[in-house]
Design an enzyme around this catalytic site. Structure first.
Site, short mmCIF file in Angstrom:
data_model
loop_
_atom_site.label_atom_id
_atom_site.label_comp_id
_atom_site.label_asym_id
_atom_site.label_seq_id
_atom_site.Cartn_x
_atom_site.Cartn_y
_atom_site.Cartn_z
N ASP A 113 -5.45 -4.39 -11.94
CA ASP A 113 -4.29 -3.74 -12.58
C ASP A 113 -2.98 -4.34 -12.09
O ASP A 113 -1.96 -3.67 -12.03
CB ASP A 113 -4.31 -2.23 -12.32
N LYS A 164 0.60 5.46 4.00
CA LYS A 164 1.96 5.85 3.57
C LYS A 164 2.65 6.64 4.67
O LYS A 164 2.02 7.48 5.32
CB LYS A 164 1.86 6.80 2.37
N ASP A 222 2.35 -3.70 -10.34
CA ASP A 222 1.13 -2.90 -10.42
C ASP A 222 1.28 -2.02 -11.66
O ASP A 222 2.19 -1.19 -11.71
CB ASP A 222 1.04 -2.07 -9.13
P1 GTP Z 1 -6.17 5.60 -10.51
O1 GTP Z 1 -7.33 6.53 -10.79
O2 GTP Z 1 -5.04 5.85 -11.45
O3 GTP Z 1 -5.77 5.53 -9.07
O4 GTP Z 1 -6.67 4.12 -10.89
P2 GTP Z 1 -8.00 3.30 -10.46
O5 GTP Z 1 -9.20 4.13 -10.66
O6 GTP Z 1 -7.98 2.05 -11.27
O7 GTP Z 1 -7.82 3.03 -8.93
P3 GTP Z 1 -6.92 1.92 -8.18
O8 GTP Z 1 -5.65 1.72 -8.93
O9 GTP Z 1 -6.82 2.30 -6.76
O10 GTP Z 1 -7.85 0.64 -8.28
C1 GTP Z 1 -7.40 -0.67 -8.04
C2 GTP Z 1 -8.31 -1.61 -8.81
O11 GTP Z 1 -9.65 -1.50 -8.37
C3 GTP Z 1 -8.32 -1.32 -10.32
O12 GTP Z 1 -8.32 -2.53 -11.00
C4 GTP Z 1 -9.61 -0.56 -10.53
O13 GTP Z 1 -10.18 -0.84 -11.81
C5 GTP Z 1 -10.51 -1.12 -9.44
N1 GTP Z 1 -11.43 -0.11 -8.91
C6 GTP Z 1 -11.11 1.04 -8.26
N2 GTP Z 1 -12.22 1.70 -7.89
C7 GTP Z 1 -13.27 0.94 -8.32
C8 GTP Z 1 -14.69 1.10 -8.25
O14 GTP Z 1 -15.23 2.07 -7.73
N3 GTP Z 1 -15.46 0.11 -8.81
C9 GTP Z 1 -14.90 -0.99 -9.42
N4 GTP Z 1 -15.73 -1.91 -9.95
N5 GTP Z 1 -13.57 -1.16 -9.51
C10 GTP Z 1 -12.77 -0.20 -8.97
#
Ligand code: GTP
Length: 322
Positions: A113, A164, A222
């Site tokens: 992201d 944080k 981000d």
């Molecule tokens: P929020 O729920 O809004 O916090 O978003 P998110 O679920 O995408 O979590 P976050 O922004 O912390 O994740 C950062 C990146 O890691 C993103 O591109 C997510 O798609 C990826 N990501 C987070 N958790 C996982 C997971 O459990 N498995 C995989 N494959 N990717 C993950």
């Protein structure tokens, strides 16, 4: 040369309702999915094989990216039945790589992201020059209170991963692109939920392993919230708006505010579209006025509709908190 893992399996809850029907990384910015912008950057850095670590709505990725030949690389897919967290996802995806024959070839991991114009190739060089276990891209933000911060010593070695806090000790934050020596993967248990940021990195630092911060102050965003996703799309558009191939726009329609239109979009007479993100195969009827709306693929917007700050698809109409 390097191999890569792209983390694209999160739920993207902060982006709801935009992520009700699409994984966050497949949301379009400036006409292309976030993931595609990252794949283009990975290709420029010499990555020849990339595993997409998928989970939530995993079925969306394969039809779009196929075997990767369109982007001049090999793309593979790892699927987690239940999300394994960032570290668990990396470990799971790494099984798709030919680890036995990787040697010292670096593994580049991307948060799915992030839009970043930093030099991945220079980050890899820095990593190799320091014989690091892991090298994180660090970016300085004006106010680090909303982030965990990552202090480094004079040589660039990471000294801690701090959560944080009200008075951060540094404005350097983790920018979400990592280079790993393949040996780091052995430290992540297979099939378990693990956070790379909260568990693996702090454990490496505590045990004295070489973890480095690569500082480069390039364009970085981000796109984890609706406001950031809209900003990311506008930032990539230099004209008044951007339309992908196959669009038909009536000459009386007004498109402004760096709106982006996907493939095969039709805009009818007297429509006005300002600061919107519009997906592929969308039809906008006559006299429609849209402002700061996200229109999902295949939607047909009926003539005369006036709407602002909404997510519209064939199935859902919901406000967006911008
Ligand atoms: P929020 O729920 O809004 O916090 O978003 P998110 O679920 O995408 O979590 P976050 O922004 O912390 O994740 C950062 C990146 O890691 C993103 O591109 C997510 O798609 C990826 N990501 C987070 N958790 C996982 C997971 O459990 N498995 C995989 N494959 N990717 C993950």
């Amino acid at each position: 040369m390097a191999v890569g893992i792209l983390l694209v399996g999160g739920f993207g809850t902060r982006l709801k309702p935009l992520t009700s029907e699409s994984p966050k990384p497949m949301l379009p910015v400036a006409g292309l999915p976030v993931t595609e912008h990252q794949i283009l950057a990975a290709k420029r850095a010499g990555i020849h094989t990339l595993v997409l670590a998928t989970s939530y709505l995993s079925e969306v990725f394969t039809p779009y990216f196929g075997d990767g030949s369109k982007w001049g690389m090999k793309i593979l897919y790892a699927v987690e039945k239940e999300p394994l967290g960032t570290g668990g996802a990396i470990r799971n995806a790494a099984q798709m790589l030919d680890l036995a024959n990787l040697g010292d070839e670096p593994i580049v991991v991307f948060n799915g992201d992030v839009l970043s114009r930093h030099s991945i190739a220079d980050q890899i060089k820095f990593h190799q020059a320091h014989s690091a276990d892991a090298t994180l891209h660090l970016i300085e933000v004006e106010d680090a209170r909303a982030f965990g911060c990552v202090p480094t010593d004079q040589e660039g070695r990471v000294t801690a991963f701090l959560e944080k806090m009200e008075s951060p000790v540094t404005n350097s934050i983790n920018a979400g692109c990592y280079i790993f020596h393949p040996s780091v993967l052995d430290r992540i248990p297979l099939g378990e939920v693990v956070s790379i940021e909260r568990q693996t990195f702090p454990a490496l630092v505590e045990s004295g392993r070489p973890v480095f911060g690569y500082q480069e102050q390039a364009y970085w965003l981000d796109v984890g919230t609706p406001a950031a996703l809209f900003k990311g799309s506008r930032d990539l558009i230099s004209d008044e708006f951007h339309a992908m191939e196959g669009s038909t726009i009536d000459p009386t329609a007004q498109i402004t505010g760096k709106s982006s239109l996907g493939r095969n979009v039709t805009v009818a007479a007297n429509a006005s579209i300002d600061d919107c993100i519009i997906g592929d195969n969308v039809t906008i009827g006559e006299g429609v006025h849209l402002s700061q709306c996200f229109i999902f693929h295949n939607a047909a917007i009926p003539a005369g509709l006036h709407q602002s700050r909404h997510y519209l698809s064939t199935a859902i109409t919901e406000p967006i908190n911008l």
